[in-house]
Motif scaffolding. Structure first.
Motif, PDB file in Angstrom:
ATOM      1  N   ASP A  84      18.715  98.254  74.260  1.00 56.75           N
ATOM      2  CA  ASP A  84      18.247  97.639  73.307  1.00 56.75           C
ATOM      3  C   ASP A  84      18.184  96.112  73.562  1.00 56.75           C
ATOM      4  O   ASP A  84      19.146  95.592  74.188  1.00 56.75           O
ATOM      5  CB  ASP A  84      19.299  97.849  72.014  1.00 56.75           C
ATOM      6  CG  ASP A  84      18.655  97.430  70.810  1.00 56.75           C
ATOM      7  OD1 ASP A  84      17.268  97.106  70.837  1.00 56.75           O
ATOM      8  OD2 ASP A  84      19.244  97.377  69.666  1.00 56.75           O
ATOM      9  N   THR A  85      17.313  95.446  73.039  1.00 55.69           N
ATOM     10  CA  THR A  85      17.024  93.986  73.330  1.00 55.69           C
ATOM     11  C   THR A  85      17.966  93.375  72.054  1.00 55.69           C
ATOM     12  O   THR A  85      18.185  94.154  70.986  1.00 55.69           O
ATOM     13  CB  THR A  85      15.754  93.581  72.940  1.00 55.69           C
ATOM     14  OG1 THR A  85      15.238  93.895  71.623  1.00 55.69           O
ATOM     15  CG2 THR A  85      14.526  94.058  73.819  1.00 55.69           C
ATOM     16  N   GLU A  88      13.031  89.366  70.863  1.00 57.94           N
ATOM     17  CA  GLU A  88      11.820  89.821  71.158  1.00 57.94           C
ATOM     18  C   GLU A  88      10.743  88.736  71.308  1.00 57.94           C
ATOM     19  O   GLU A  88       9.509  88.946  71.565  1.00 57.94           O
ATOM     20  CB  GLU A  88      11.241  90.829  69.814  1.00 57.94           C
ATOM     21  CG  GLU A  88      11.735  91.940  70.068  1.00 57.94           C
ATOM     22  CD  GLU A  88      13.062  92.156  69.037  1.00 57.94           C
ATOM     23  OE1 GLU A  88      13.481  91.175  68.647  1.00 57.94           O
ATOM     24  OE2 GLU A  88      13.593  93.209  68.976  1.00 57.94           O
ATOM     25  N   SER A 130      15.808  99.112  67.423  1.00 59.09           N
ATOM     26  CA  SER A 130      17.463  99.574  67.332  1.00 59.09           C
ATOM     27  C   SER A 130      17.777 100.620  66.582  1.00 59.09           C
ATOM     28  O   SER A 130      18.660 101.423  66.930  1.00 59.09           O
ATOM     29  CB  SER A 130      18.091  98.182  66.643  1.00 59.09           C
ATOM     30  OG  SER A 130      17.869  97.083  67.456  1.00 59.09           O
TER      31      SER A 130
HETATM   32 MG    MG Z   1      16.836  95.432  67.335  1.00 56.14          MG
END
Ligand code: MG
Ligand code: GDP
Length: 169
Positions: free
Chosen positions: A60-61, A65, A19
């Motif tokens: 962006d995730t 994760e 990020s």
């Molecule tokens: Mg992140």
């Protein structure tokens, strides 16, 4: 004239700086607080490449994760990918091959990839040897960049490289 848009996904274990890298590249900022991205799928950056306008969309995730929790929508239509690990996180380095397989499985085997070792400003706390990282890059046949999102080192180069790879396809 032609406008190229490239969807880039940034994958790797949590807290490696994904990020932060996207923020740094698209907004030019770095923050220390660990913030989850809320409600934003991607940030954009407009660049000029060989006199063409290129629009990079960096996905962006949302902090998911956990390996299998990233949604199909995240990968759908991806045209380039950053595989990121951290200088100070051994597990994140050892997870790279798994991330690569996952991306290729979701997107296809020909997606341009790049290997990134982030947090190079923390070399004195390194848990990955430079040679090991270089050997992994060789084995996987990937271009390898060492970045510091914090110090703004090599971040632009990563996305420049992926843009070139995409355009050359
Ligand atoms: Mg992140
Ligand atoms: P993500 O989970 O992969 O998205 O990781 P984040 O971007 O949230 O970053 C996790 C933590 O690492 C945050 O506290 C960031 O400020 C920090 N961080 C990110 N990049 C760097 C870097 O290059 N150097 C250092 N020292 N810290 C970084």
């Amino acid at each position: 004239d032609l406008e190229v848009a490239i969807k880039v996904v940034v994958v790797g274990n949590g807290a490696v700086g994904k990020s932060s890298m996207i923020q740094r590249y698209c907004k030019g900022i770095f923050t220390k607080e660990y913030k989850k991205t809320i409600g934003v799928d991607f940030l954009e950056k407009q660049i000029c490449h060989n006199e063409n306008d290129v629009r990079l969309m960096l996905w962006d995730t949302a902090g998911q994760e956990e390996f299998d929790s990233i949604t199909k929508a995240y990968y759908r239509g991806a045209q380039a990918c950053v595989l990121a690990f951290s200088t100070t996180d051994r597990d994140s380095f050892e997870a790279i091959e798994k991330w690569k397989s996952k991306v290729e499985e979701e997107v296809g085997p020909n997606i341009p990839l790049v290997l990134v070792q982030n947090k190079i400003d923390l070399l004195e706390q390194a848990v990955v040897e430079q040679e090991e990282a270089e050997n992994l890059a060789k084995k996987l046949k990937l271009r390898f960049y060492r970045t510091s999102v914090k110090e703004d080192l090599n971040v632009t180069e990563v996305f420049q490289y992926l843009t070139e790879k995409h355009v050359q396809k």
